[in-house]
Enzyme design. Structure first.
Site, PDB file in Angstrom:
ATOM      1  N   TRP A 161       0.831  -1.344   0.030  1.00 13.24           N
ATOM      2  CA  TRP A 161      -0.012   0.042   0.164  1.00 13.24           C
ATOM      3  C   TRP A 161       0.918   1.447   0.082  1.00 13.24           C
ATOM      4  O   TRP A 161       0.279   2.356   0.161  1.00 13.24           O
ATOM      5  CB  TRP A 161      -0.831  -0.040   1.155  1.00 13.24           C
ATOM      6  CG  TRP A 161      -0.335  -0.423   2.391  1.00 13.24           C
ATOM      7  CD1 TRP A 161       0.255   0.356   3.534  1.00 13.24           C
ATOM      8  CD2 TRP A 161      -0.354  -1.785   3.022  1.00 13.24           C
ATOM      9  NE1 TRP A 161       0.930  -0.250   4.573  1.00 13.24           N
ATOM     10  CE2 TRP A 161       0.363  -1.628   4.235  1.00 13.24           C
ATOM     11  CE3 TRP A 161      -0.756  -2.939   2.553  1.00 13.24           C
ATOM     12  CZ2 TRP A 161       0.636  -2.507   5.294  1.00 13.24           C
ATOM     13  CZ3 TRP A 161      -0.599  -4.112   3.322  1.00 13.24           C
ATOM     14  CH2 TRP A 161       0.350  -4.009   4.438  1.00 13.24           C
ATOM     15  N   ARG A 162       2.195   0.983  -0.094  1.00 16.00           N
ATOM     16  CA  ARG A 162       3.067   2.279  -0.041  1.00 16.00           C
ATOM     17  C   ARG A 162       3.631   2.623  -1.411  1.00 16.00           C
ATOM     18  O   ARG A 162       4.394   3.325  -1.617  1.00 16.00           O
ATOM     19  CB  ARG A 162       4.427   2.064   0.973  1.00 16.00           C
ATOM     20  CG  ARG A 162       3.981   1.950   2.414  1.00 16.00           C
ATOM     21  CD  ARG A 162       4.958   2.133   3.298  1.00 16.00           C
ATOM     22  NE  ARG A 162       4.529   1.963   4.660  1.00 16.00           N
ATOM     23  CZ  ARG A 162       5.385   1.718   5.777  1.00 16.00           C
ATOM     24  NH1 ARG A 162       6.721   1.165   5.369  1.00 16.00           N
ATOM     25  NH2 ARG A 162       4.862   2.192   7.034  1.00 16.00           N
ATOM     26  N   GLU A 168      -5.587   0.580   5.768  1.00 16.80           N
ATOM     27  CA  GLU A 168      -5.687   1.144   7.281  1.00 16.80           C
ATOM     28  C   GLU A 168      -7.108   0.667   7.907  1.00 16.80           C
ATOM     29  O   GLU A 168      -6.701   0.157   8.908  1.00 16.80           O
ATOM     30  CB  GLU A 168      -5.955   2.694   7.178  1.00 16.80           C
ATOM     31  CG  GLU A 168      -4.742   3.503   6.902  1.00 16.80           C
ATOM     32  CD  GLU A 168      -3.546   3.256   7.615  1.00 16.80           C
ATOM     33  OE1 GLU A 168      -3.861   2.796   8.978  1.00 16.80           O
ATOM     34  OE2 GLU A 168      -2.467   3.399   7.158  1.00 16.80           O
ATOM     35  N   GLN A 193      -6.502  -4.140  14.189  1.00 16.43           N
ATOM     36  CA  GLN A 193      -6.478  -5.248  14.865  1.00 16.43           C
ATOM     37  C   GLN A 193      -6.025  -6.453  14.087  1.00 16.43           C
ATOM     38  O   GLN A 193      -6.246  -7.409  14.542  1.00 16.43           O
ATOM     39  CB  GLN A 193      -8.058  -5.468  15.301  1.00 16.43           C
ATOM     40  CG  GLN A 193      -8.545  -4.409  16.122  1.00 16.43           C
ATOM     41  CD  GLN A 193     -10.237  -3.986  15.806  1.00 16.43           C
ATOM     42  OE1 GLN A 193     -10.512  -3.913  14.859  1.00 16.43           O
ATOM     43  NE2 GLN A 193     -10.849  -3.756  17.041  1.00 16.43           N
ATOM     44  N   THR A 194      -5.334  -6.034  13.152  1.00 10.89           N
ATOM     45  CA  THR A 194      -4.685  -7.478  12.517  1.00 10.89           C
ATOM     46  C   THR A 194      -3.200  -7.030  12.205  1.00 10.89           C
ATOM     47  O   THR A 194      -2.945  -5.886  11.682  1.00 10.89           O
ATOM     48  CB  THR A 194      -5.360  -7.423  10.990  1.00 10.89           C
ATOM     49  OG1 THR A 194      -6.912  -7.527  11.434  1.00 10.89           O
ATOM     50  CG2 THR A 194      -5.014  -8.535  10.207  1.00 10.89           C
ATOM     51  N   LEU A 241     -10.127 -12.532   8.176  1.00  7.68           N
ATOM     52  CA  LEU A 241      -9.329 -11.188   8.579  1.00  7.68           C
ATOM     53  C   LEU A 241     -10.182 -11.110   9.943  1.00  7.68           C
ATOM     54  O   LEU A 241      -9.739 -10.121  10.860  1.00  7.68           O
ATOM     55  CB  LEU A 241      -9.519 -10.083   7.838  1.00  7.68           C
ATOM     56  CG  LEU A 241      -8.387  -9.856   6.740  1.00  7.68           C
ATOM     57  CD1 LEU A 241      -8.639  -8.561   5.894  1.00  7.68           C
ATOM     58  CD2 LEU A 241      -7.002  -9.804   7.285  1.00  7.68           C
ATOM     59  N   TYR A 258      -8.761   8.017  13.535  1.00  9.27           N
ATOM     60  CA  TYR A 258      -7.628   7.510  13.151  1.00  9.27           C
ATOM     61  C   TYR A 258      -7.368   7.367  11.552  1.00  9.27           C
ATOM     62  O   TYR A 258      -6.467   7.699  10.807  1.00  9.27           O
ATOM     63  CB  TYR A 258      -7.362   6.236  13.728  1.00  9.27           C
ATOM     64  CG  TYR A 258      -6.253   5.657  12.902  1.00  9.27           C
ATOM     65  CD1 TYR A 258      -4.852   5.873  13.136  1.00  9.27           C
ATOM     66  CD2 TYR A 258      -6.216   4.631  12.271  1.00  9.27           C
ATOM     67  CE1 TYR A 258      -3.695   5.553  12.525  1.00  9.27           C
ATOM     68  CE2 TYR A 258      -5.233   3.973  11.502  1.00  9.27           C
ATOM     69  CZ  TYR A 258      -4.137   4.480  11.485  1.00  9.27           C
ATOM     70  OH  TYR A 258      -2.884   3.798  11.017  1.00  9.27           O
ATOM     71  N   ASP A 291      -2.797   5.922  16.406  1.00  8.13           N
ATOM     72  CA  ASP A 291      -3.083   4.761  16.827  1.00  8.13           C
ATOM     73  C   ASP A 291      -2.240   4.136  18.094  1.00  8.13           C
ATOM     74  O   ASP A 291      -1.623   4.930  18.401  1.00  8.13           O
ATOM     75  CB  ASP A 291      -2.912   3.724  15.599  1.00  8.13           C
ATOM     76  CG  ASP A 291      -1.451   3.756  15.045  1.00  8.13           C
ATOM     77  OD1 ASP A 291      -0.697   4.230  15.536  1.00  8.13           O
ATOM     78  OD2 ASP A 291      -1.133   2.759  14.000  1.00  8.13           O
ATOM     79  N   CYS A 316      17.173   3.661  17.776  1.00  4.17           N
ATOM     80  CA  CYS A 316      16.071   4.833  17.649  1.00  4.17           C
ATOM     81  C   CYS A 316      16.764   5.777  17.088  1.00  4.17           C
ATOM     82  O   CYS A 316      17.675   6.369  17.613  1.00  4.17           O
ATOM     83  CB  CYS A 316      15.563   4.831  18.860  1.00  4.17           C
ATOM     84  SG  CYS A 316      14.006   5.955  18.492  1.00  4.17           S
ATOM     85  N   CYS A 359      14.001  11.796  23.122  1.00  4.56           N
ATOM     86  CA  CYS A 359      12.949  10.744  23.873  1.00  4.56           C
ATOM     87  C   CYS A 359      13.290  10.990  25.588  1.00  4.56           C
ATOM     88  O   CYS A 359      14.095  10.523  25.951  1.00  4.56           O
ATOM     89  CB  CYS A 359      13.325   9.332  23.681  1.00  4.56           C
ATOM     90  SG  CYS A 359      12.165   8.325  24.615  1.00  4.56           S
TER      91      CYS A 359
END
Length: 364
Positions: free
Chosen positions: A34-35, A47, A52-53, A90, A130, A148, A212, A218
């Site tokens: 999807w990118r 999205e 939840q997957t 799914l 979201y 999210d 990171c 941070c």
């Protein structure tokens, strides 16, 4: 708390944070289907699937779904049975029903173009804060927050936010933070970078802080509290429910199935006839006897069921199904849908009933 976040951001180096985060993302981002472009429809589908997957689970589903329904029009015009079949496995099927309803709205009211206005897109069914933010920022490069679980975890650590992320009101704190932190020039990469960082580096239990790209910004890393954040209260334990299901077949090898109601859990999916049963009282009938009675009462089927053939467990967010499975040969079942094994492939079943069918096919 929002004012406290603003206070924390007074001395925060926003521009270096944006630059380092986006630079890392462009170099290290995963190659996800999807990118490949910023098509709003594809962003939207991905999205919804990713809610939840896991990403690894979504990839083949996304490719197959876009192949079958490549455009807004294709999904809007599709038969719901075909859409549910493409989503089969799914879970959380209300997601795809809402998606198709919203896509129909886009076709009818917006000329088949996903709206790029926050108020308009929010009117679409199933598009919450979201999803709105993800589509607007990723596809249209509009600086809207997309908050999210990954993003809340990252920002809670960056700014040491100790509010409980399980509480809906806490989301406002994170949305306000993102509004102030987001890159105005490249909000698409910024939001995706936050999601990517949370998915690959700033993970829930063992964050890889030394890898990171923004650890210097941070607060949790500097204070050594990264494993204590985010704060998240525990959900209630899901309720366990004892179920019993029967795979009914006839002399010709046909099977008998049932369509669930159009509303509620697993709406409009197909299943083998089943019922909830009781196991708590010693005076109750056996599970098999209860199921036999239920088949006669609900479906008008008289059948001698096999001994217990196996058990299936399926865990939802709020309940657990423990399903005892039986088989039974019938002469007819007029209140159920008769299908051949070949025809069964066209019907969308929840995962639990796919497992029941596998159990039946593996019988001696």
């Amino acid at each position: 708390m929002v004012s406290q976040v603003q206070e924390k951001l007074k001395n925060f180096e926003i521009l270096p944070f944006q630059k380092e985060l986006i630079q890392w993302y462009k170099q290290e981002k995963r190659n996800l289907p999807w990118r490949k472009d910023q098509d709003p429809y594809k962003v939207w589908v991905s999205e919804i699937m990713l809610q939840q997957t896991r990403v690894d689970t979504v990839i083949p589903y996304f490719n197959q779904f876009i192949h079958k329904f490549p455009t807004i029009d294709a999904l809007a015009n599709a038969d719901e049975e075909d859409v549910l079949k493409a989503w089969e496995g799914l879970g959380y099927y209300s997601r795809v029903r809402n998606l198709q309803s919203a896509v129909k709205e886009v076709k009818e009211n917006y000329g088949g173009i996903v709206p790029n206005d926050p108020d308009e897109i929010s009117k679409l069914k199933g598009v919450g804060p979201y999803t709105k933010g993800a589509i607007l920022s990723i596809a249209y490069n509009i600086p809207e927050p997309a908050v999210d679980g990954n993003v809340m975890r990252v920002i809670s650590r960056i700014l040491t936010i100790w509010e409980d992320i399980a509480k809906p009101k806490t989301r406002k704190i994170f949305e306000e933070s993102i509004y102030q932190l987001i890159s105005q020039e490249d909000p698409s990469s910024f939001n995706q970078a936050l999601m990517e960082l949370g998915a690959t580096i700033c993970t829930p239990t063992s964050p890889s802080c030394l890898l990171c790209p923004v650890r210097e910004h941070c607060a949790a890393f500097h204070e050594g509290v990264q494993k204590e954040l985010p704060v998240k209260s525990k959900k209630k334990k899901p309720k366990a429910v004892q179920m019993a299901a029967a795979v009914l077949y006839d002399q010709e090898g046909n099977l008998y199935i049932h369509k669930r109601a159009s509303t509620g859990l697993l709406a409009n999916l197909w299943e083998f006839p089943n019922s909830e049963v009781q196991t708590t009282s010693p005076t109750l009938q056996s599970i098999r006897e209860q199921l036999t009675y239920s088949l006669e009462e609900e479906y008008g089927v008289t059948v001698q069921l096999s001994e217990l053939s196996g058990t299936i467990q399926h865990i939802f967010s709020h309940l657990i199904w423990n399903i005892s499975v039986y088989f039974g040969k019938v002469e007819a079942a007029p209140n159920l849908q008769r299908v051949t094994v070949a025809e069964l492939e066209r019907y969308a079943f929840p995962v639990s009933h796919q497992k029941i069918y596998k159990l039946f096919m593996a019988r001696d």
